[in-house]
Design a protein around this motif. Structure first.
Motif, PDB file in Angstrom:
ATOM      1  N   VAL A 111       0.989  -1.325   0.383  1.00 33.64           N
ATOM      2  CA  VAL A 111      -0.007   0.026   0.180  1.00 33.64           C
ATOM      3  C   VAL A 111       1.040   0.976   0.038  1.00 33.64           C
ATOM      4  O   VAL A 111       0.372   2.264  -0.468  1.00 33.64           O
ATOM      5  CB  VAL A 111      -0.786   0.034   1.244  1.00 33.64           C
ATOM      6  CG1 VAL A 111      -1.634   0.969   1.507  1.00 33.64           C
ATOM      7  CG2 VAL A 111      -2.345  -1.383   1.084  1.00 33.64           C
ATOM      8  N   THR A 160      -1.340  10.296   2.702  1.00 33.43           N
ATOM      9  CA  THR A 160      -1.854   9.589   2.159  1.00 33.43           C
ATOM     10  C   THR A 160      -1.550   8.126   2.292  1.00 33.43           C
ATOM     11  O   THR A 160      -2.276   7.163   2.978  1.00 33.43           O
ATOM     12  CB  THR A 160      -2.686   9.839   1.078  1.00 33.43           C
ATOM     13  OG1 THR A 160      -2.859  11.068   1.064  1.00 33.43           O
ATOM     14  CG2 THR A 160      -3.254   8.817   0.807  1.00 33.43           C
ATOM     15  N   ALA A 161      -0.674   8.016   1.851  1.00 31.64           N
ATOM     16  CA  ALA A 161       0.564   6.789   1.810  1.00 31.64           C
ATOM     17  C   ALA A 161       0.635   5.983   2.993  1.00 31.64           C
ATOM     18  O   ALA A 161       0.853   4.624   3.321  1.00 31.64           O
ATOM     19  CB  ALA A 161       1.918   6.303   0.354  1.00 31.64           C
ATOM     20  N   LEU A 188      -2.996   4.863   5.073  1.00 33.49           N
ATOM     21  CA  LEU A 188      -3.300   3.777   3.999  1.00 33.49           C
ATOM     22  C   LEU A 188      -2.377   2.534   4.636  1.00 33.49           C
ATOM     23  O   LEU A 188      -3.061   1.167   4.811  1.00 33.49           O
ATOM     24  CB  LEU A 188      -3.981   3.977   2.926  1.00 33.49           C
ATOM     25  CG  LEU A 188      -4.877   5.489   2.376  1.00 33.49           C
ATOM     26  CD1 LEU A 188      -4.729   5.207   0.859  1.00 33.49           C
ATOM     27  CD2 LEU A 188      -6.370   5.251   2.901  1.00 33.49           C
ATOM     28  N   ILE A 244       2.465   2.287  -3.554  1.00 29.74           N
ATOM     29  CA  ILE A 244       1.204   2.554  -4.640  1.00 29.74           C
ATOM     30  C   ILE A 244       1.985   3.520  -5.576  1.00 29.74           C
ATOM     31  O   ILE A 244       1.941   4.920  -5.061  1.00 29.74           O
ATOM     32  CB  ILE A 244       0.044   2.919  -4.024  1.00 29.74           C
ATOM     33  CG1 ILE A 244      -0.776   0.860  -3.675  1.00 29.74           C
ATOM     34  CG2 ILE A 244      -0.902   2.989  -5.121  1.00 29.74           C
ATOM     35  CD1 ILE A 244      -1.809   0.537  -2.736  1.00 29.74           C
ATOM     36  N   GLU A 245       2.397   3.834  -6.619  1.00 30.34           N
ATOM     37  CA  GLU A 245       2.564   5.536  -7.206  1.00 30.34           C
ATOM     38  C   GLU A 245       1.233   6.031  -6.904  1.00 30.34           C
ATOM     39  O   GLU A 245       0.378   5.624  -7.227  1.00 30.34           O
ATOM     40  CB  GLU A 245       3.101   4.303  -8.822  1.00 30.34           C
ATOM     41  CG  GLU A 245       4.236   4.132  -8.901  1.00 30.34           C
ATOM     42  CD  GLU A 245       4.982   3.616  -9.767  1.00 30.34           C
ATOM     43  OE1 GLU A 245       4.143   4.283 -11.188  1.00 30.34           O
ATOM     44  OE2 GLU A 245       5.693   2.854 -10.050  1.00 30.34           O
ATOM     45  N   GLY A 246       1.507   7.261  -7.492  1.00 28.48           N
ATOM     46  CA  GLY A 246       0.294   8.056  -7.197  1.00 28.48           C
ATOM     47  C   GLY A 246      -0.058   9.004  -6.237  1.00 28.48           C
ATOM     48  O   GLY A 246      -0.906  10.010  -5.888  1.00 28.48           O
ATOM     49  N   LEU A 247       0.492   8.282  -4.423  1.00 24.43           N
ATOM     50  CA  LEU A 247      -0.298   8.815  -3.484  1.00 24.43           C
ATOM     51  C   LEU A 247       0.755   9.760  -2.558  1.00 24.43           C
ATOM     52  O   LEU A 247       1.842   9.784  -2.843  1.00 24.43           O
ATOM     53  CB  LEU A 247      -0.911   7.443  -2.482  1.00 24.43           C
ATOM     54  CG  LEU A 247      -1.338   6.365  -3.425  1.00 24.43           C
ATOM     55  CD1 LEU A 247      -1.734   5.695  -1.802  1.00 24.43           C
ATOM     56  CD2 LEU A 247      -3.057   7.222  -2.511  1.00 24.43           C
ATOM     57  N   ASP A 248       0.104  10.638  -2.584  1.00 28.14           N
ATOM     58  CA  ASP A 248       1.257  11.360  -1.831  1.00 28.14           C
ATOM     59  C   ASP A 248       1.551  11.078  -0.538  1.00 28.14           C
ATOM     60  O   ASP A 248       1.010   9.843  -0.169  1.00 28.14           O
ATOM     61  CB  ASP A 248       0.657  13.029  -1.477  1.00 28.14           C
ATOM     62  CG  ASP A 248      -0.834  13.211  -0.133  1.00 28.14           C
ATOM     63  OD1 ASP A 248      -0.270  13.069   0.789  1.00 28.14           O
ATOM     64  OD2 ASP A 248      -2.403  12.785  -0.743  1.00 28.14           O
TER      65      ASP A 248
END
Length: 333
Positions: free
Chosen positions: A95, A105-106, A109, A98-102
């Motif tokens: 999790v 947030t990463a 999560l 995951i690419e694209g998450l700041d």
């Protein structure tokens, strides 16, 4: 019948708490003696850096042992915590990368994912064991393999790394010279202590370990108390998975191998009875310290891995033997 239980349980609980204080005092003395021995026989044992190392090294074992205290108090066992740690760790690792998450947030999560993964494994252990009345040894042994296989499958047997800097910084952060991860473990000990000694749920955990049938006849939902004990144990494994990631900056599917044995040893050395109903999470804290201090001191003495394993094994056997005699003295048999 239920009103009688409400009257008797607190009195019994207070008596057990007094015994726990006396027992924990003895464990504390053993820990002080161990510290004294290594302080005399090694040069750098009391160095600030080494003390920090000990606190950091015992953190994961302590968190797992807190969860196992709940399970062992109801006369159960959980052999899966090391594998559940790896499973939760890998899920969180997937999790957080995951690419694209700041970054924030990463991290958020990933923490939630690890907690949910650990909690789910613990919940399944509890439901299966309690519903069918099967030995927890067998059920959690099965979960050990399921969780380990799941971790290897999800990660494709590869180590996951490259986490956000903020997350890595947490693993090495300190407050007044004390590792933050250890402070997290201490907070969990405090919460567990409050739950076990100050709530109805805690009294029922002790009650089930002492006399499960009496608790059931008093009208209390024994099934759900037992399920919750295993669920808490799984949750602690999920938390330990996050701490493992933060400390080592990796998420590995082979993490946690053998961790369950050290965690069980910390609980037993800390005075919690394998027969259930007697023990304290504060004793578990001392037990984790004894294992950590012993491992660190033996390294400073220059002993190799094989000798350290042998000596640690002897300490665990002695603790189980002492638990046997404590049980005989308590029951008068």
């Amino acid at each position: 019948m239920q009103s009688e239980m409400k009257i008797d349980m607190p009195a019994q609980h207070k008596k057990m708490s007094l015994k726990a204080i006396v027992r924990d005092a003895g464990i504390g003395i053993a820990l002080l003696v161990l510290i004294l021995i290594f302080s005399i026989t090694t040069e750098h044992f009391l160095a600030p850096n080494n003390i920090t190392n000990i606190l950091t090294q015992i953190t994961i074992n302590l968190i797992l042992a807190v969860g196992l205290t709940f399970v062992i108090l109801i006369a159960g066992i959980d052999l899966s915590v090391g594998s559940v740690l790896a499973f939760a760790c890998v899920v969180a690792g997937k999790v957080i990368t995951i690419e694209g998450l700041d970054a924030n947030t990463a991290i958020f999560l990933a923490v939630i994912a690890s907690l949910l993964a650990g909690t789910l494994c613990g919940l399944l252990n509890g439901l299966i064991s309690a519903y069918w009345g099967l030995p927890s040894f067998i059920i959690t042994l099965g979960m050990l393999n399921i969780a380990r296989g799941g971790a290897l499958h999800i990660s494709e047997a590869q180590t996951i790394y490259s986490f956000p800097e903020q997350f890595n910084d947490f693993g090495s952060a300190s407050l007044f010279g004390i590792p933050v991860v250890f402070l997290v473990a201490l907070l969990l000990v405090g919460i567990a202590g409050f739950v076990l000694h100050k709530t109805v749920f805690g009294r029922m955990i002790y009650g089930i370990g002492n006399n499960e049938e009496a608790v059931r006849l008093a009208g209390h939902p024994v099934f759900w108390y037992k399920v919750m004990a295993y669920t808490i144990c799984g949750l602690m494994a999920g938390i330990a998975g996050i701490v493992y990631m933060a400390r080592l900056n990796i998420s590995s599917p082979i993490a946690g191998i053998g961790f369950e044995l050290n965690a069980i040893a910390a609980v037993i050395i800390g005075g919690t009875s394998l027969m259930g109903g007697r023990g304290s999470v504060y004793g578990t804290l001392l037990g984790a310290f004894i294992i950590g201090v012993l491992a660190n001191g033996l390294i400073l003495l220059g002993l190799n891995d094989f000798m350290r394993q042998m000596i640690t094994g002897v300490v665990i056997i002695v603790a189980v033997v002492l638990d046997h005699y404590r049980e005989k003295m308590t029951t008068g048999s």
